[in-house]
Write a protein that holds these residues in place. Structure first.
Motif, PDB file in Angstrom:
ATOM      1  N   ASP A  19     -70.697   6.571  19.651  1.00  0.00           N
ATOM      2  CA  ASP A  19     -70.352   6.190  21.010  1.00  0.00           C
ATOM      3  C   ASP A  19     -70.289   7.397  21.935  1.00  0.00           C
ATOM      4  OD1 ASP A  19     -68.075   3.511  20.060  1.00  0.00           O
ATOM      5  OD2 ASP A  19     -70.253   3.558  20.265  1.00  0.00           O
ATOM      6  N   GLU A  20     -70.001   8.584  21.370  1.00  0.00           N
ATOM      7  CA  GLU A  20     -69.922   9.784  22.191  1.00  0.00           C
ATOM      8  C   GLU A  20     -71.251  10.094  22.871  1.00  0.00           C
ATOM      9  OE1 GLU A  20     -68.609  12.943  19.756  1.00  0.00           O
ATOM     10  OE2 GLU A  20     -66.527  12.252  19.621  1.00  0.00           O
ATOM     11  N   ASN A  21     -72.340   9.686  22.272  1.00  0.00           N
ATOM     12  CA  ASN A  21     -73.658   9.958  22.837  1.00  0.00           C
ATOM     13  C   ASN A  21     -74.177   8.830  23.712  1.00  0.00           C
ATOM     14  OD1 ASN A  21     -73.893  12.449  21.479  1.00  0.00           O
ATOM     15  ND2 ASN A  21     -74.523  11.389  19.613  1.00  0.00           N
ATOM     16  N   ALA A  22     -73.454   7.720  23.759  1.00  0.00           N
ATOM     17  CA  ALA A  22     -73.917   6.565  24.516  1.00  0.00           C
ATOM     18  C   ALA A  22     -73.928   6.875  26.010  1.00  0.00           C
ATOM     19  CB  ALA A  22     -73.043   5.358  24.221  1.00  0.00           C
ATOM     20  N   TRP A  23     -74.794   6.155  26.716  1.00  0.00           N
ATOM     21  CA  TRP A  23     -74.943   6.334  28.168  1.00  0.00           C
ATOM     22  C   TRP A  23     -74.845   4.976  28.845  1.00  0.00           C
ATOM     23  CZ3 TRP A  23     -78.540   4.152  31.467  1.00  0.00           C
ATOM     24  CH2 TRP A  23     -78.590   4.672  32.775  1.00  0.00           C
TER      25      TRP A  23
ATOM     26  N   ARG B 274     -78.343   6.915  24.178  1.00  0.00           N
ATOM     27  CA  ARG B 274     -78.248   8.316  24.606  1.00  0.00           C
ATOM     28  C   ARG B 274     -78.706   8.377  26.064  1.00  0.00           C
ATOM     29  NH1 ARG B 274     -82.697   7.994  21.290  1.00  0.00           N
ATOM     30  NH2 ARG B 274     -81.555   8.839  19.513  1.00  0.00           N
ATOM     31  N   PRO B 275     -78.373   9.440  26.793  1.00  0.00           N
ATOM     32  CA  PRO B 275     -78.844   9.556  28.175  1.00  0.00           C
ATOM     33  C   PRO B 275     -80.373   9.498  28.242  1.00  0.00           C
ATOM     34  CG  PRO B 275     -77.112  11.148  27.772  1.00  0.00           C
ATOM     35  CD  PRO B 275     -77.450  10.551  26.437  1.00  0.00           C
ATOM     36  N   PRO B 276     -80.926   8.638  29.060  1.00  0.00           N
ATOM     37  CA  PRO B 276     -82.392   8.546  29.174  1.00  0.00           C
ATOM     38  C   PRO B 276     -83.001   9.868  29.607  1.00  0.00           C
ATOM     39  CG  PRO B 276     -81.335   6.640  30.197  1.00  0.00           C
ATOM     40  CD  PRO B 276     -80.244   7.619  29.881  1.00  0.00           C
ATOM     41  N   SER B 277     -84.204  10.132  29.107  1.00  0.00           N
ATOM     42  CA  SER B 277     -84.884  11.384  29.429  1.00  0.00           C
ATOM     43  C   SER B 277     -86.304  11.172  29.949  1.00  0.00           C
ATOM     44  CB  SER B 277     -84.935  12.305  28.207  1.00  0.00           C
ATOM     45  OG  SER B 277     -85.631  11.665  27.143  1.00  0.00           O
TER      46      SER B 277
ATOM     47  N   GLY C 292     -87.547   8.989  42.756  1.00  0.00           N
ATOM     48  CA  GLY C 292     -88.002  10.088  41.916  1.00  0.00           C
ATOM     49  C   GLY C 292     -87.923  11.427  42.615  1.00  0.00           C
ATOM     50  N   ALA C 293     -88.301  11.472  43.894  1.00  0.00           N
ATOM     51  CA  ALA C 293     -88.239  12.719  44.642  1.00  0.00           C
ATOM     52  C   ALA C 293     -86.791  13.152  44.857  1.00  0.00           C
ATOM     53  CB  ALA C 293     -88.957  12.556  45.980  1.00  0.00           C
ATOM     54  N   THR C 294     -85.901  12.194  45.058  1.00  0.00           N
ATOM     55  CA  THR C 294     -84.483  12.511  45.222  1.00  0.00           C
ATOM     56  C   THR C 294     -83.906  13.059  43.918  1.00  0.00           C
ATOM     57  OG1 THR C 294     -84.194  10.845  46.955  1.00  0.00           O
ATOM     58  CG2 THR C 294     -82.217  11.569  45.786  1.00  0.00           C
ATOM     59  N   LEU C 295     -84.222  12.420  42.805  1.00  0.00           N
ATOM     60  CA  LEU C 295     -83.709  12.895  41.517  1.00  0.00           C
ATOM     61  C   LEU C 295     -84.196  14.308  41.213  1.00  0.00           C
ATOM     62  CD1 LEU C 295     -84.019   9.667  39.326  1.00  0.00           C
ATOM     63  CD2 LEU C 295     -81.914  10.741  40.146  1.00  0.00           C
ATOM     64  N   TRP C 296     -85.429  14.626  41.623  1.00  0.00           N
ATOM     65  CA  TRP C 296     -85.944  15.967  41.357  1.00  0.00           C
ATOM     66  C   TRP C 296     -85.129  17.020  42.097  1.00  0.00           C
ATOM     67  CZ3 TRP C 296     -87.732  19.098  38.194  1.00  0.00           C
ATOM     68  CH2 TRP C 296     -88.418  20.261  38.535  1.00  0.00           C
ATOM     69  N   ASP C 297     -84.622  16.688  43.280  1.00  0.00           N
ATOM     70  CA  ASP C 297     -83.751  17.623  43.991  1.00  0.00           C
ATOM     71  C   ASP C 297     -82.446  17.861  43.236  1.00  0.00           C
ATOM     72  OD1 ASP C 297     -85.478  18.195  46.030  1.00  0.00           O
ATOM     73  OD2 ASP C 297     -84.498  16.946  47.540  1.00  0.00           O
TER      74      ASP C 297
ATOM     75  N   ALA D 250     -77.721  11.060  38.919  1.00  0.00           N
ATOM     76  CA  ALA D 250     -78.291  12.311  38.400  1.00  0.00           C
ATOM     77  C   ALA D 250     -77.325  13.009  37.460  1.00  0.00           C
ATOM     78  CB  ALA D 250     -78.675  13.222  39.570  1.00  0.00           C
ATOM     79  N   ARG D 251     -76.034  13.047  37.828  1.00  0.00           N
ATOM     80  CA  ARG D 251     -75.050  13.695  36.945  1.00  0.00           C
ATOM     81  C   ARG D 251     -74.979  12.997  35.601  1.00  0.00           C
ATOM     82  NH1 ARG D 251     -71.987  14.222  41.763  1.00  0.00           N
ATOM     83  NH2 ARG D 251     -70.788  12.341  41.254  1.00  0.00           N
ATOM     84  N   SER D 252     -75.076  11.678  35.609  1.00  0.00           N
ATOM     85  CA  SER D 252     -75.015  10.943  34.343  1.00  0.00           C
ATOM     86  C   SER D 252     -76.196  11.262  33.446  1.00  0.00           C
ATOM     87  CB  SER D 252     -74.947   9.434  34.603  1.00  0.00           C
ATOM     88  OG  SER D 252     -76.222   8.880  34.888  1.00  0.00           O
ATOM     89  N   LEU D 253     -77.300  11.711  34.077  1.00  0.00           N
ATOM     90  CA  LEU D 253     -78.519  12.038  33.344  1.00  0.00           C
ATOM     91  C   LEU D 253     -78.629  13.525  33.031  1.00  0.00           C
ATOM     92  CD1 LEU D 253     -80.940   9.791  35.439  1.00  0.00           C
ATOM     93  CD2 LEU D 253     -80.122   9.318  33.111  1.00  0.00           C
ATOM     94  N   GLY D 254     -77.590  14.291  33.397  1.00  0.00           N
ATOM     95  CA  GLY D 254     -77.576  15.712  33.093  1.00  0.00           C
ATOM     96  C   GLY D 254     -78.032  16.604  34.220  1.00  0.00           C
TER      97      GLY D 254
END
Length: 291
Positions: free
Chosen positions: A3-7, A21-24, A33-38, A140-144
């Protein structure tokens, strides 16, 4: 997988997307997509809307390194198999209210959600620009990811610069999207989150006359000229008619030499992007005051 790795992430429809796990490998609507890249999150693929074509619209892609991102296409070419060809483990879409995935046929969206987690961020008129930006930052923070360290300072600085430039400028600002050689769409400023920010900072945004059209008023170029703008925010998306190609004699006589600021009505929702746009408007108002 523990569960520690769950997202998980609750989107703006109130739906919870979950994964072990956090999607990659993220597929995103181009604006998302452009916003996430920032924020340091590079999508593996992007897709457009019915307004877009066979190539990504550079007005919408911001600083995305397009050579590293697979553009899936847009409009009728988007089916589930096309969308999933890169093996995404998360889809990030936007909505203009009611939870519908913008740019996707409802049936395509339904079948997509049956096969991969989908997160929807509401970018509609009911939201403030700051709130939309906050939601992208949370995702974005949730995705690292995280915004660049200087991003918040740049955004705050651009706001203060614009506030100072707008004070006493007396410059009438019209936001428009050229529709054709004969017509223009004039934005109703209160319906656009990024335009409301300009108004809050003191920019004199001109509203078109009341009438048909919730977000836009459709007028001829003589009527656009009659609004007496001193500065034009011009839609630069690929589906907009080129403003330089407008030959209406009234517009070319009174509006052809106006100062312009490029405007993307589907803005990137990051501090860096906000700073760039606000800085461009501030620079144009400063130049107008110096004339």
């Amino acid at each position: 997988m523990t569960d520690e790795n769950a997202w998980s992430f609750a989107d703006d429809r109130g739906q919870l997307a979950v994964a072990d796990r956090p999607p990659s490998r993220i597929l995103a609507y181009v604006q998302a997509g452009a916003t996430l890249w920032d924020h340091g999150i590079l999508p593996e693929g992007i897709f457009g809307s019915g307004h877009d074509g066979a190539e990504p619209d550079r007005a919408k892609t911001g600083r995305l390194p397009l050579e590293r991102v697979d553009y899936r296409g847009a409009g009728d070419s988007l089916d589930v198999d096309t969308l999933l060809r890169g093996g995404p483990d998360l889809v990030v879409a936007v909505s203009y209210g009611h939870g519908q995935l913008y740019g996707l046929d409802p049936d395509t969206a339904k079948h997509l959600e049956e096969r991969v987690p989908v997160v929807v961020i509401d970018v509609g008129q009911a939201r403030t620009l700051d709130r939309v930006a906050e939601r992208f930052a949370e995702l974005a923070r949730s995705l690292g990811g995280a915004p660049a360290a200087e991003a918040a300072g740049e955004s705050n600085g651009a706001r203060e610069r614009l506030r100072a430039a707008a004070a006493g400028a007396g410059t009438r600002v019209v936001a428009l999207s050229p529709a054709s050689p004969d017509q223009a769409y004039i934005a109703r400023p209160q319906m656009w989150p990024e335009l409301r920010v300009l108004a809050e900072l003191g920019v004199e945004l001109v509203s078109p006359p009341d009438g048909a059209g919730v977000n836009w008023a459709t007028v001829d170029w003589a009527d656009a000229s009659a609004l007496e703008p001193g500065l034009v925010l011009t839609d630069i998306r690929s589906n907009a008619f080129p403003l330089d190609a407008v030959t209406d004699p009234v517009w070319t006589r009174t509006g052809g030499a106006l100062r312009r600021v490029p405007w993307n009505p589907e803005p990137l929702c990051s501090p860096q992007a906000h700073a760039r746009f606000l800085g461009q408007v501030a620079q144009a108002l400063e130049a107008s005051r110096d004339d």
